[in-house]
Motif scaffolding. Sequence first.
Motif: not given
Length: 99
Positions: A29, A31, A40, A38
């Motif tokens: 991910a 961040i 993905r 976060q």
Amino acid sequence: MQSYDTLVEALEDLNKKGYTLDFNLANDALICHQPALQLRPEQFHITDVFRFEGMSNPDDSSILYAIESTDGQKGTFVSAYGTYADEVSNEMMEKLKIH
């Protein structure tokens, strides 16, 4: 396509264009610490990519990604490339691959 002479110049201009979040890479991910976020691989799009070569040392080369989340949040992610590139999941590697 916009081009920049330096990474700093690119970051400053992208910030003016609303790319204000600072993303870092986790294995699977992206961040952001402020605000806590976060993303993905399926939750963001790469809107632009810029490469910068180290002037005196090839190990100083980097790639700047302009990132936009599927809900409209914008930020940047800077990654080294070459021998010191970060390790990431296969899914994230595919997302960050430059075609």
